[in-house]
Design a protein around this motif. Sequence first.
Motif, PDB file in Angstrom:
ATOM      1  N   VAL A   1       0.782  -1.378  -0.110  1.00  0.00           N
ATOM      2  CA  VAL A   1      -0.135  -0.032   0.148  1.00  0.00           C
ATOM      3  C   VAL A   1       1.030   1.173   0.239  1.00  0.00           C
ATOM      4  O   VAL A   1       0.624   2.230  -0.760  1.00  0.00           O
ATOM      5  N   VAL A   2       1.920   1.262   0.864  1.00  0.00           N
ATOM      6  CA  VAL A   2       2.825   2.338   1.000  1.00  0.00           C
ATOM      7  C   VAL A   2       3.577   2.712  -0.177  1.00  0.00           C
ATOM      8  O   VAL A   2       3.373   3.689  -0.782  1.00  0.00           O
TER       9      VAL A   2
ATOM     10  N   VAL B   1       6.571  13.132   0.511  1.00  0.00           N
ATOM     11  CA  VAL B   1       7.094  11.808   1.341  1.00  0.00           C
ATOM     12  C   VAL B   1       6.107  11.494   2.576  1.00  0.00           C
ATOM     13  O   VAL B   1       6.034  10.372   2.878  1.00  0.00           O
ATOM     14  N   MET B   2       5.444  12.645   3.118  1.00  0.00           N
ATOM     15  CA  MET B   2       4.663  12.308   3.938  1.00  0.00           C
ATOM     16  C   MET B   2       3.215  11.591   3.711  1.00  0.00           C
ATOM     17  O   MET B   2       2.697  10.938   4.709  1.00  0.00           O
ATOM     18  N   ILE B   3       3.032  11.625   2.380  1.00  0.00           N
ATOM     19  CA  ILE B   3       1.687  11.173   2.230  1.00  0.00           C
ATOM     20  C   ILE B   3       1.954   9.412   2.249  1.00  0.00           C
ATOM     21  O   ILE B   3       0.955   8.852   2.869  1.00  0.00           O
ATOM     22  N   PRO B   4       2.601   8.752   1.678  1.00  0.00           N
ATOM     23  CA  PRO B   4       3.046   7.421   2.020  1.00  0.00           C
ATOM     24  C   PRO B   4       3.234   6.902   3.386  1.00  0.00           C
ATOM     25  O   PRO B   4       2.675   6.160   3.809  1.00  0.00           O
ATOM     26  N   ILE B   5       3.968   7.929   4.169  1.00  0.00           N
ATOM     27  CA  ILE B   5       4.062   7.382   5.508  1.00  0.00           C
ATOM     28  C   ILE B   5       2.712   7.475   6.127  1.00  0.00           C
ATOM     29  O   ILE B   5       2.432   6.663   6.860  1.00  0.00           O
ATOM     30  N   LEU B   6       2.029   8.603   6.250  1.00  0.00           N
ATOM     31  CA  LEU B   6       0.651   8.525   6.724  1.00  0.00           C
ATOM     32  C   LEU B   6      -0.339   7.497   6.234  1.00  0.00           C
ATOM     33  O   LEU B   6      -1.032   6.961   7.104  1.00  0.00           O
ATOM     34  N   VAL B   7      -0.197   7.485   5.106  1.00  0.00           N
ATOM     35  CA  VAL B   7      -1.103   6.132   4.391  1.00  0.00           C
ATOM     36  C   VAL B   7      -0.822   4.814   5.074  1.00  0.00           C
ATOM     37  O   VAL B   7      -1.413   4.172   5.628  1.00  0.00           O
ATOM     38  N   GLY B   8       0.496   4.579   5.237  1.00  0.00           N
ATOM     39  CA  GLY B   8       0.980   3.472   5.962  1.00  0.00           C
ATOM     40  C   GLY B   8       0.599   3.380   7.435  1.00  0.00           C
ATOM     41  O   GLY B   8       0.050   2.261   7.921  1.00  0.00           O
ATOM     42  N   LEU B   9       0.820   4.375   8.253  1.00  0.00           N
ATOM     43  CA  LEU B   9       0.335   4.546   9.576  1.00  0.00           C
ATOM     44  C   LEU B   9      -1.118   4.254   9.518  1.00  0.00           C
ATOM     45  O   LEU B   9      -1.517   3.629  10.438  1.00  0.00           O
ATOM     46  N   ALA B  10      -1.846   4.948   8.729  1.00  0.00           N
ATOM     47  CA  ALA B  10      -3.492   4.747   8.829  1.00  0.00           C
ATOM     48  C   ALA B  10      -3.934   3.325   8.655  1.00  0.00           C
ATOM     49  O   ALA B  10      -4.738   2.803   9.106  1.00  0.00           O
TER      50      ALA B  10
ATOM     51  N   PHE C   1      10.162   1.359  -7.594  1.00  0.00           N
ATOM     52  CA  PHE C   1      10.651   2.744  -8.013  1.00  0.00           C
ATOM     53  C   PHE C   1      10.062   3.689  -7.123  1.00  0.00           C
ATOM     54  O   PHE C   1       9.259   4.516  -7.705  1.00  0.00           O
ATOM     55  N   PRO C   2      10.479   3.902  -6.097  1.00  0.00           N
ATOM     56  CA  PRO C   2      10.116   5.008  -5.174  1.00  0.00           C
ATOM     57  C   PRO C   2      10.640   6.290  -5.534  1.00  0.00           C
ATOM     58  O   PRO C   2      11.724   6.214  -6.243  1.00  0.00           O
ATOM     59  N   THR C   3      10.142   7.325  -5.093  1.00  0.00           N
ATOM     60  CA  THR C   3      10.943   8.869  -5.124  1.00  0.00           C
ATOM     61  C   THR C   3      12.095   8.822  -4.425  1.00  0.00           C
ATOM     62  O   THR C   3      12.250   7.767  -3.372  1.00  0.00           O
ATOM     63  N   ASP C   4      13.071   9.644  -4.450  1.00  0.00           N
ATOM     64  CA  ASP C   4      14.392   9.729  -3.843  1.00  0.00           C
ATOM     65  C   ASP C   4      14.103   9.982  -2.197  1.00  0.00           C
ATOM     66  O   ASP C   4      14.768   9.422  -1.488  1.00  0.00           O
ATOM     67  N   SER C   5      12.988  10.878  -2.167  1.00  0.00           N
ATOM     68  CA  SER C   5      12.675  11.089  -0.433  1.00  0.00           C
ATOM     69  C   SER C   5      12.328   9.954   0.205  1.00  0.00           C
ATOM     70  O   SER C   5      12.563   9.729   1.233  1.00  0.00           O
ATOM     71  N   PHE C   6      11.553   9.153  -0.546  1.00  0.00           N
ATOM     72  CA  PHE C   6      11.000   8.132   0.224  1.00  0.00           C
ATOM     73  C   PHE C   6      12.067   7.050   0.073  1.00  0.00           C
ATOM     74  O   PHE C   6      12.270   6.334   1.360  1.00  0.00           O
ATOM     75  N   ALA C   7      12.957   6.766  -0.743  1.00  0.00           N
ATOM     76  CA  ALA C   7      14.201   5.992  -0.656  1.00  0.00           C
ATOM     77  C   ALA C   7      15.063   6.124   0.467  1.00  0.00           C
ATOM     78  O   ALA C   7      15.590   5.319   0.940  1.00  0.00           O
ATOM     79  N   SER C   8      15.153   7.396   0.601  1.00  0.00           N
ATOM     80  CA  SER C   8      16.142   7.919   1.732  1.00  0.00           C
ATOM     81  C   SER C   8      15.687   7.652   3.388  1.00  0.00           C
ATOM     82  O   SER C   8      16.406   7.528   4.165  1.00  0.00           O
ATOM     83  N   LEU C   9      14.381   7.348   3.366  1.00  0.00           N
ATOM     84  CA  LEU C   9      13.832   6.666   4.539  1.00  0.00           C
ATOM     85  C   LEU C   9      14.391   5.415   5.316  1.00  0.00           C
ATOM     86  O   LEU C   9      14.763   5.289   6.520  1.00  0.00           O
ATOM     87  N   GLY C  10      14.926   4.274   4.362  1.00  0.00           N
ATOM     88  CA  GLY C  10      15.500   3.362   4.777  1.00  0.00           C
ATOM     89  C   GLY C  10      16.813   2.713   4.205  1.00  0.00           C
ATOM     90  O   GLY C  10      17.530   1.764   4.451  1.00  0.00           O
ATOM     91  N   SER C  11      17.501   4.063   3.631  1.00  0.00           N
ATOM     92  CA  SER C  11      18.792   3.829   3.132  1.00  0.00           C
ATOM     93  C   SER C  11      19.933   3.793   4.151  1.00  0.00           C
ATOM     94  O   SER C  11      19.691   4.052   5.395  1.00  0.00           O
ATOM     95  N   GLY C  12      20.920   3.052   3.618  1.00  0.00           N
ATOM     96  CA  GLY C  12      22.141   2.793   4.948  1.00  0.00           C
ATOM     97  C   GLY C  12      21.678   2.489   5.906  1.00  0.00           C
ATOM     98  O   GLY C  12      21.024   1.453   6.301  1.00  0.00           O
ATOM     99  N   MET C  13      22.209   3.200   7.251  1.00  0.00           N
ATOM    100  CA  MET C  13      21.996   2.854   8.616  1.00  0.00           C
ATOM    101  C   MET C  13      20.505   3.496   9.076  1.00  0.00           C
ATOM    102  O   MET C  13      20.427   3.294  10.232  1.00  0.00           O
TER     103      MET C  13
ATOM    104  N   ALA D   1       4.400  -2.055  13.252  1.00  0.00           N
ATOM    105  CA  ALA D   1       4.721  -3.126  12.291  1.00  0.00           C
ATOM    106  C   ALA D   1       4.578  -2.089  10.772  1.00  0.00           C
ATOM    107  O   ALA D   1       5.566  -2.442  10.128  1.00  0.00           O
ATOM    108  N   ALA D   2       3.427  -1.294  10.578  1.00  0.00           N
ATOM    109  CA  ALA D   2       3.635  -0.593   9.427  1.00  0.00           C
ATOM    110  C   ALA D   2       4.709   0.346   9.289  1.00  0.00           C
ATOM    111  O   ALA D   2       5.241   0.702   8.078  1.00  0.00           O
ATOM    112  N   THR D   3       5.289   0.927  10.460  1.00  0.00           N
ATOM    113  CA  THR D   3       6.591   1.613  10.246  1.00  0.00           C
ATOM    114  C   THR D   3       7.689   0.796   9.763  1.00  0.00           C
ATOM    115  O   THR D   3       8.573   1.069   9.042  1.00  0.00           O
TER     116      THR D   3
END
Lengths: 359, 257
Positions: A110-111, A139-148, A194-206, A264-266
């Motif tokens: 979904v996210v 980027v807030m939109i997928p985050i909020l959708v996921g949390l909801a 193929f997410p946006t760069d801002s979304f991809a940065s949420l879980g990149s690296g450490m 879990a959604a996070t």
Amino acid sequence: MADTSHGTGGVSFDSKKRSWPNELNIFFALIVIVCLFEVAGQLLPYMKGQSMLFDFNTNRDGTILNMARLKIMILQVAIIGIISLGVTQVIILGGIDLSSGPLVGAAAMVVMSFAQTELVNGNPNPKAVFGEWAFDLPVMIPILVGLAFGAFIGAINGGLIAYTRIPPFIATLGMFLICRGIAQWWTRGKPVSFPTDSFASLGSGMMPVVWFGGLAFIFHFILKYTVYGKHTYAIGSNEDAARMSGINIKRHKVLVYVIASMLAATAAIVLSSKNLTAQSGMGQFYELFAIAMAVIGGVSLTGGRGSIIGTVLGACVFGVIQSGFTYVKLDAFYQLMAMGTIIISAVVLDQWRQNSSSR
Amino acid sequence: MSNNDVILQTIGLTKHYGGVHALTDADFEIRQGEHVAIMGDNGAGKSTFVRQITAVEQRTRGTIVFGGEETHFNGPIAAREAGIETVFQTLALADDLDVPSNLFLGREKRLFNLGPFSPLDNRAMRKATEEGLKRTGVKIPNLANSIRNMSGGQRQCVAIARTATFPSKLTIMDEPTAALGVQETVQVENIIRNMKERGEPLILISHNMRQVFDLVDRIVVFRRGRIVANLDAKNTDGQDVVSYITGAKEGTPERAA
């Protein structure tokens, strides 16, 4: 007996009655396990005297620690660790949550649908789920959708458990299948990528470790120092007592399951961002690993006892064992068997400890 | 008869469970500072009576007047907020929590209000706990220990101290010493004596004849869901009470006052 007639109030202290915190036991267990692997590295003939955590020879990272392995060790438990923070609260409450793994899969699908970018290397996104409007959203939109979405699933879990009084095992087992179904139905089984760069940065690296650490910190304080935490322990400890004391049990149960599912959604957000894709099969066994981390960390399956610190240590033990087995070149099927044995032993040990401490 | 020092009065209090008449037309009164014992065989209606007063159950019919006003509590929380504190037969304690957490369970002191995520004012709760324990004369070795590691007597004392920590108008104890040893019973009885000195009214349910004659002013006997005797503790003896409990002596007092 003379001194029972008039007490001095509860101000006298008896230092030997101060109980030994369980978290210390787990910490020592963690050190012992690391030492065991170090010894194995020195003694096993085919290991040629390697060290698991230390790197005396090459000094690649500028420290004597083997940073590469440490990073992998923490990184591979961080995402399941986020789930285990919620599972910890549910188990302390006296419940169980089996739906968190499939929820990760469904929430990731979904996210990711709301995090897609329009152009991939100049070509239209081949994995597009929605039309034009869903591309390149903030980027807030997928985050909020996921949390909801997580909150919605958690509210159903908690609502079923609190209001229809079916066992948490059954309610979340049903949700386990429902979520797996949602994940496959969402795109009829196709992966979303193929997410946006801002979304991809949420879980990149450490970043997963940062999320895990930050959330662990927050929920440590919430469980220890707020009314929410106190009521969670009280309900898990003695539900009747909590009810007679005027705690709104039903509302509180729903709240705990909502928070657990939002965690879990996070994890789903972080995982899909890290992998840059979402697949319906994601999160397989995560619910069991998350429960295992909590249990190894001293969270009692009978409810009422456990802590976030314990669970974080449990996650570390889990990570050390997992990469330790790989390090001593133990095959995956042995790893599973050993892991199962360790989980069972953790519960048996906890029960012995419990019986000896209560007279 | 001056009515203004009557703290609790029930008129025709009745409770039926389906066809079972657990409590029939109970007329009862307790005055400010008075300690009243409720006695009777198992199933005589004592606990049912208490459950109606504390609104754990809803009465079939009858009137309850508390503090001069007719009441219709919708649950035990409302009764407690109005000032009726109860020590239940089954200990209402959470084993895994420490003493202050148990005392303040369901009414925690908050530093500021954030709904369920309000931070706890642990220092204030700890202080109030120490004061409450001091007032009741309860000794607990270490407040920060979980209740699990305490003896039955200490646990019961914590449960009783809970009622003493909060301003209450009436305390009800349902067999507070039933599961306790001799020394622990003495400790609980001392708490009750302290309450008497401070003029706090108490309804005590007990099977222990010695204890009842030791502690209370008045004995009300239940038998088969009815109040059959209302005796001044000074003008009666164990023989008399037993014969009312067993039914050897019959009687229906006009009003238990």
